[in-house]
Design a protein around this motif. Sequence first.
Motif, PDB file in Angstrom:
ATOM      1  N   LEU A 173      14.921  24.286  49.590  1.00 16.79           N
ATOM      2  CA  LEU A 173      15.288  25.413  50.303  1.00 16.79           C
ATOM      3  C   LEU A 173      15.764  25.212  51.865  1.00 16.79           C
ATOM      4  N   VAL A 174      16.714  25.666  52.272  1.00 16.40           N
ATOM      5  CA  VAL A 174      16.774  25.243  53.692  1.00 16.40           C
ATOM      6  C   VAL A 174      17.263  26.342  54.450  1.00 16.40           C
ATOM      7  N   GLN A 175      16.261  26.618  55.742  1.00 13.50           N
ATOM      8  CA  GLN A 175      16.391  27.727  56.573  1.00 13.50           C
ATOM      9  C   GLN A 175      17.607  27.796  57.255  1.00 13.50           C
ATOM     10  N   PRO A 176      18.173  28.970  57.582  1.00 10.41           N
ATOM     11  CA  PRO A 176      19.573  29.032  58.073  1.00 10.41           C
ATOM     12  C   PRO A 176      19.576  28.168  59.268  1.00 10.41           C
ATOM     13  N   GLU A 177      18.442  28.136  60.262  1.00 10.60           N
ATOM     14  CA  GLU A 177      18.416  27.264  61.304  1.00 10.60           C
ATOM     15  C   GLU A 177      18.819  25.825  61.175  1.00 10.60           C
ATOM     16  N   GLN A 178      18.672  25.527  59.849  1.00  8.13           N
ATOM     17  CA  GLN A 178      18.735  23.851  59.673  1.00  8.13           C
ATOM     18  C   GLN A 178      20.385  23.816  59.365  1.00  8.13           C
ATOM     19  N   ILE A 179      20.942  24.557  59.098  1.00  7.06           N
ATOM     20  CA  ILE A 179      22.372  24.419  58.796  1.00  7.06           C
ATOM     21  C   ILE A 179      23.404  24.297  59.964  1.00  7.06           C
ATOM     22  N   GLY A 180      24.003  23.187  60.109  1.00  7.33           N
ATOM     23  CA  GLY A 180      24.818  23.157  61.213  1.00  7.33           C
ATOM     24  C   GLY A 180      24.289  22.774  62.521  1.00  7.33           C
ATOM     25  N   ALA A 181      24.825  22.803  63.528  1.00  9.77           N
ATOM     26  CA  ALA A 181      24.308  22.246  64.828  1.00  9.77           C
ATOM     27  C   ALA A 181      22.944  23.081  65.319  1.00  9.77           C
ATOM     28  N   PRO A 182      21.942  22.590  65.664  1.00  6.65           N
ATOM     29  CA  PRO A 182      20.858  23.228  66.310  1.00  6.65           C
ATOM     30  C   PRO A 182      21.185  24.458  67.372  1.00  6.65           C
ATOM     31  N   LYS A 183      20.227  25.515  67.285  1.00  6.82           N
ATOM     32  CA  LYS A 183      20.481  26.561  68.215  1.00  6.82           C
ATOM     33  C   LYS A 183      20.317  25.851  69.554  1.00  6.82           C
ATOM     34  N   LYS A 184      20.882  26.350  70.529  1.00  2.00           N
ATOM     35  CA  LYS A 184      20.402  26.051  72.014  1.00  2.00           C
ATOM     36  C   LYS A 184      19.373  26.993  72.492  1.00  2.00           C
ATOM     37  N   LEU A 185      18.360  26.888  73.266  1.00  2.00           N
ATOM     38  CA  LEU A 185      17.242  27.406  73.448  1.00  2.00           C
ATOM     39  C   LEU A 185      17.715  28.929  74.114  1.00  2.00           C
ATOM     40  N   SER A 186      19.076  29.016  74.854  1.00  2.00           N
ATOM     41  CA  SER A 186      19.632  30.178  75.391  1.00  2.00           C
ATOM     42  C   SER A 186      19.759  31.037  74.272  1.00  2.00           C
ATOM     43  N   GLN A 187      20.296  30.707  73.092  1.00  2.00           N
ATOM     44  CA  GLN A 187      20.618  31.291  71.886  1.00  2.00           C
ATOM     45  C   GLN A 187      19.183  32.021  71.257  1.00  2.00           C
ATOM     46  N   ILE A 188      18.135  31.047  71.211  1.00  2.00           N
ATOM     47  CA  ILE A 188      16.874  31.325  70.676  1.00  2.00           C
ATOM     48  C   ILE A 188      16.479  32.598  71.466  1.00  2.00           C
ATOM     49  N   ILE A 189      16.222  32.604  72.768  1.00  2.00           N
ATOM     50  CA  ILE A 189      15.853  33.365  73.813  1.00  2.00           C
ATOM     51  C   ILE A 189      16.479  34.496  73.445  1.00  2.00           C
ATOM     52  N   ARG A 190      17.913  34.677  73.460  1.00  2.00           N
ATOM     53  CA  ARG A 190      18.605  35.892  73.054  1.00  2.00           C
ATOM     54  C   ARG A 190      18.105  36.542  72.030  1.00  2.00           C
ATOM     55  N   GLU A 191      17.509  36.093  71.051  1.00  2.00           N
ATOM     56  CA  GLU A 191      17.233  36.621  69.660  1.00  2.00           C
ATOM     57  C   GLU A 191      15.744  37.213  69.764  1.00  2.00           C
ATOM     58  N   PHE A 192      15.154  36.847  70.819  1.00  2.00           N
ATOM     59  CA  PHE A 192      13.758  37.475  70.994  1.00  2.00           C
ATOM     60  C   PHE A 192      13.825  38.892  70.875  1.00  2.00           C
ATOM     61  N   THR A 193      13.035  39.503  69.808  1.00  2.00           N
ATOM     62  CA  THR A 193      12.832  41.013  69.811  1.00  2.00           C
ATOM     63  C   THR A 193      11.688  41.557  70.188  1.00  2.00           C
ATOM     64  N   PHE A 194      10.605  40.790  70.695  1.00  2.00           N
ATOM     65  CA  PHE A 194       9.213  41.178  70.978  1.00  2.00           C
ATOM     66  C   PHE A 194       9.254  41.453  72.587  1.00  2.00           C
ATOM     67  N   PRO A 195       8.387  42.476  73.072  1.00  2.00           N
ATOM     68  CA  PRO A 195       8.236  42.749  74.303  1.00  2.00           C
ATOM     69  C   PRO A 195       7.825  41.270  75.017  1.00  2.00           C
TER      70      PRO A 195
ATOM     71  N   CYS B   1       5.673  35.650  76.566  1.00  2.00           N
ATOM     72  CA  CYS B   1       6.422  35.081  77.667  1.00  2.00           C
ATOM     73  C   CYS B   1       7.582  34.190  77.082  1.00  2.00           C
ATOM     74  N   VAL B   2       8.181  34.053  77.785  1.00  2.00           N
ATOM     75  CA  VAL B   2       9.389  33.002  77.287  1.00  2.00           C
ATOM     76  C   VAL B   2       8.818  31.705  76.831  1.00  2.00           C
ATOM     77  N   TYR B   3       7.667  31.126  77.420  1.00  2.00           N
ATOM     78  CA  TYR B   3       7.274  29.949  76.718  1.00  2.00           C
ATOM     79  C   TYR B   3       6.382  30.031  75.633  1.00  2.00           C
ATOM     80  N   GLY B   4       5.585  31.232  75.471  1.00  2.00           N
ATOM     81  CA  GLY B   4       5.070  31.711  74.201  1.00  2.00           C
ATOM     82  C   GLY B   4       5.984  32.041  73.089  1.00  2.00           C
ATOM     83  N   GLY B   5       7.096  32.527  73.255  1.00  3.32           N
ATOM     84  CA  GLY B   5       8.207  33.044  72.454  1.00  3.32           C
ATOM     85  C   GLY B   5       8.784  31.592  71.813  1.00  3.32           C
ATOM     86  N   LEU B   6       8.917  30.776  72.663  1.00  3.99           N
ATOM     87  CA  LEU B   6       9.620  29.455  72.116  1.00  3.99           C
ATOM     88  C   LEU B   6       8.609  28.782  71.235  1.00  3.99           C
ATOM     89  N   LEU B   7       7.341  28.560  71.787  1.00  4.22           N
ATOM     90  CA  LEU B   7       6.215  27.941  70.917  1.00  4.22           C
ATOM     91  C   LEU B   7       6.280  28.523  69.702  1.00  4.22           C
TER      92      LEU B   7
END
Length: 105
Positions: free
Chosen positions: A5-27, A41-47
Amino acid sequence: MKQILVQPEQIGAPKKLSQIIREFTFPQIRGQCTDGQGRYCVYGGLLHYFGAEPTLSPSHASTLEAYLEIQKGLHDKVNLLDLIGRNNNGSTFAEIADFLELYDL
């Protein structure tokens, strides 16, 4: 035959950090990685995105692996402490993502 099984994030080029942060839906919070109630926070979300729970010790294996992924995503162009400082000084996730895009991150 074994199925892989391949996660969608593993297909194609890796996401940029800016893309990942834009997908955050939590407060967003300031001054701590997480409050244990689903806010980060931004660091906690990335972790969290990279598989670590920010409440774990910084020396925990999953935290170290996540930290290395974040550092790799910064490409030595931006200091992680700058992102944390921007978060704690009031920048929104979108503003932090905009800042990263200035460096094509």
